[in-house]
Design a protein around this motif. Structure first.
Motif, PDB file in Angstrom:
ATOM      1  N   LEU A  16      -3.500  10.418 -10.019  1.00 31.14           N
ATOM      2  CA  LEU A  16      -4.119   9.408 -10.886  1.00 31.14           C
ATOM      3  C   LEU A  16      -4.384  10.032 -12.252  1.00 31.14           C
ATOM      4  O   LEU A  16      -4.901  11.153 -12.335  1.00 31.14           O
ATOM      5  N   LEU A  42     -14.647   8.365  -9.546  1.00 32.87           N
ATOM      6  CA  LEU A  42     -13.590   9.153  -8.891  1.00 32.87           C
ATOM      7  C   LEU A  42     -14.076   9.810  -7.595  1.00 32.87           C
ATOM      8  O   LEU A  42     -13.570  10.870  -7.202  1.00 32.87           O
ATOM      9  N   SER A  66       0.834  -1.204   0.000  1.00 33.64           N
ATOM     10  CA  SER A  66       0.000   0.000   0.000  1.00 33.64           C
ATOM     11  C   SER A  66       0.870   1.256   0.000  1.00 33.64           C
ATOM     12  O   SER A  66       1.960   1.273   0.589  1.00 33.64           O
ATOM     13  N   ARG A  84      -6.358  13.759  -7.780  1.00 38.39           N
ATOM     14  CA  ARG A  84      -5.519  13.485  -6.592  1.00 38.39           C
ATOM     15  C   ARG A  84      -6.308  12.658  -5.598  1.00 38.39           C
ATOM     16  O   ARG A  84      -7.489  12.939  -5.339  1.00 38.39           O
ATOM     17  N   ALA A  85      -5.653  11.654  -5.013  1.00 38.23           N
ATOM     18  CA  ALA A  85      -6.320  10.827  -4.007  1.00 38.23           C
ATOM     19  C   ALA A  85      -6.639  11.696  -2.792  1.00 38.23           C
ATOM     20  O   ALA A  85      -5.776  12.432  -2.313  1.00 38.23           O
ATOM     21  N   LYS A  86      -7.888  11.591  -2.301  1.00 35.85           N
ATOM     22  CA  LYS A  86      -8.286  12.396  -1.128  1.00 35.85           C
ATOM     23  C   LYS A  86      -7.661  11.824   0.128  1.00 35.85           C
ATOM     24  O   LYS A  86      -7.469  10.603   0.222  1.00 35.85           O
ATOM     25  N   ARG A 126      -6.312   3.208  -5.573  1.00 36.29           N
ATOM     26  CA  ARG A 126      -6.313   4.114  -4.405  1.00 36.29           C
ATOM     27  C   ARG A 126      -5.422   3.538  -3.300  1.00 36.29           C
ATOM     28  O   ARG A 126      -4.697   4.257  -2.630  1.00 36.29           O
ATOM     29  N   ARG A 127      -5.470   2.209  -3.145  1.00 38.29           N
ATOM     30  CA  ARG A 127      -4.657   1.551  -2.095  1.00 38.29           C
ATOM     31  C   ARG A 127      -3.162   1.718  -2.356  1.00 38.29           C
ATOM     32  O   ARG A 127      -2.398   2.013  -1.437  1.00 38.29           O
ATOM     33  N   ILE A 166     -10.426   0.721  -9.144  1.00 36.21           N
ATOM     34  CA  ILE A 166     -10.165   2.086  -8.663  1.00 36.21           C
ATOM     35  C   ILE A 166      -9.846   2.039  -7.152  1.00 36.21           C
ATOM     36  O   ILE A 166      -8.988   2.764  -6.660  1.00 36.21           O
ATOM     37  N   ARG A 167     -10.499   1.110  -6.452  1.00 35.30           N
ATOM     38  CA  ARG A 167     -10.209   0.938  -5.013  1.00 35.30           C
ATOM     39  C   ARG A 167      -8.767   0.453  -4.829  1.00 35.30           C
ATOM     40  O   ARG A 167      -8.038   0.898  -3.959  1.00 35.30           O
ATOM     41  N   GLY A 184     -13.485   9.029  -4.598  1.00 38.17           N
ATOM     42  CA  GLY A 184     -12.426   9.146  -3.580  1.00 38.17           C
ATOM     43  C   GLY A 184     -11.271  10.048  -4.011  1.00 38.17           C
ATOM     44  O   GLY A 184     -10.203  10.023  -3.388  1.00 38.17           O
ATOM     45  N   PHE A 185     -11.491  10.846  -5.070  1.00 40.63           N
ATOM     46  CA  PHE A 185     -10.410  11.679  -5.623  1.00 40.63           C
ATOM     47  C   PHE A 185     -10.903  13.104  -5.845  1.00 40.63           C
ATOM     48  O   PHE A 185     -12.094  13.338  -6.005  1.00 40.63           O
TER      49      PHE A 185
END
Ligand SMILES: C[S@@+](CC[C@H](N)C(=O)[O-])C[C@H]1O[C@@H](n2cnc3c(N)ncnc32)[C@H](O)[C@@H]1O
Length: 269
Positions: A193, A246, A156, A267-269, A184-185, A180-181, A248-249
């Motif tokens: 992204l 998206l 991760s 961008r990842a939140k 994100r990990r 996508i999950r 979570g972004f």
């Protein structure tokens, strides 16, 4: 191709798909394409002795053609366009960048030449033969096989940036969310992204019942072939990308990238 001709091609493909004949017709087109490009490909190889070209069947599997000049030119141009985005985002020195669904290395092999800073590059694909070819023929990049479903073989938070060019365009709805999950990990917090999708321009190819769904903001998927292959197609309305995929972004850029694909930078939140 004229949009009426393109729509006709897609209508024929739709019927072949339903009759489960698409893969067979694709194979005949592969042989024709190989013969058509033979002379120019020989000239390309003679003029670019240090540039390894992939086995034709792997190129055709990913790109739908076996034209080495186009493989070289489009790869260099897309690497430049991608690097322009990454360079603007001020990537850290020695940042780790992953291309998910790298295929036979069309873009990733040109990327380092276009980036402002030194980076570590990683590429993955679910096609093990493609990855074996990349491992033996493209230097300075770490290549790994991933399976059709997550997880990646990475810890991760390893990557500063993950990009996927024309990969979500070939996935089922459930795999959009699983992958996508997973991306994100493996991204660092605030990691970058970059993905391409079939947006409004590509949606002009849809048949009327599909276009109605698209216009309602629903992901449209054409299956009946192996998921991930070029004829397995997904079309992404803006609402689906912003509200669902998206979620979570934070989206920082959305624009056209290829003639029929959009790019989303987030961008990842
Ligand atoms: C249209 S090609 C694009 C290749 C490359 N990104 C490029 O732009 O040159 C799609 C690629 O995604 C790969 N792919 C599809 N589903 C995948 C998955 N679940 N995991 C990894 N790669 C996948 C295919 O094997 C293929 O190489």
């Amino acid at each position: 191709m004229q949009s009426r001709t393109l729509r006709a091609v897609h209508a024929i493909a739709y019927l072949l798909r339903k009759a489960r004949l698409l893969q067979f017709v694709d194979w005949i087109y592969y042989l024709k394409n190989l013969a058509y490009n033979r002379k120019n490909n020989r000239a390309f190889i003679a003029a670019h002795k240090a540039f390894a070209v992939p086995p034709a069947h792997l190129a055709f599997d990913a790109y739908g053609h076996t034209d080495w000049q186009s493989y070289f030119d489009s790869g260099a141009a897309d690497a430049k366009a991608l690097a322009d985005i990454v360079n603007r985002e001020n990537m850290a020195r020695n940042a780790r960048i992953l291309e998910w669904g790298c295929g036979p290395g069309r873009v990733i092999r040109h990327l380092k030449d276009n980036l402002k800073q030194h980076v570590e590059l990683y590429g993955t694909d679910y096609n093990a033969e493609t990855i074996r070819w990349c491992q033996h023929n493209i230097d300075g990049i770490k290549f790994f096989v991933n399976q059709t479903k997550p997880p990646f073989p990475f810890e991760s938070g390893l990557f500063d940036c993950v990009y996927a060019l024309s990969v979500f365009t070939h996935l089922s709805e459930i795999m959009h969310f699983e992958w996508i999950r997973e991306i994100r990990r493996v991204l660092k917090p605030n990691g970058l992204l970059i993905i391409t999708t079939h947006g409004d321009t590509a949606s002009n190819r849809l048949l009327s019942h599909e276009k109605q769904l698209y216009d309602l903001g629903t992901l449209v998927v054409r299956g009946d072939v192996k998921e991930g292959k070029k004829w397995y197609l997904a079309y992404h309305p803006k609402r689906f990308v912003t509200d669902d995929l998206l979620k979570g972004f934070d989206v920082v850029l959305h624009r056209q990238f290829y003639p029929t694909q959009d790019v989303w930078v987030a961008r990842a939140k």
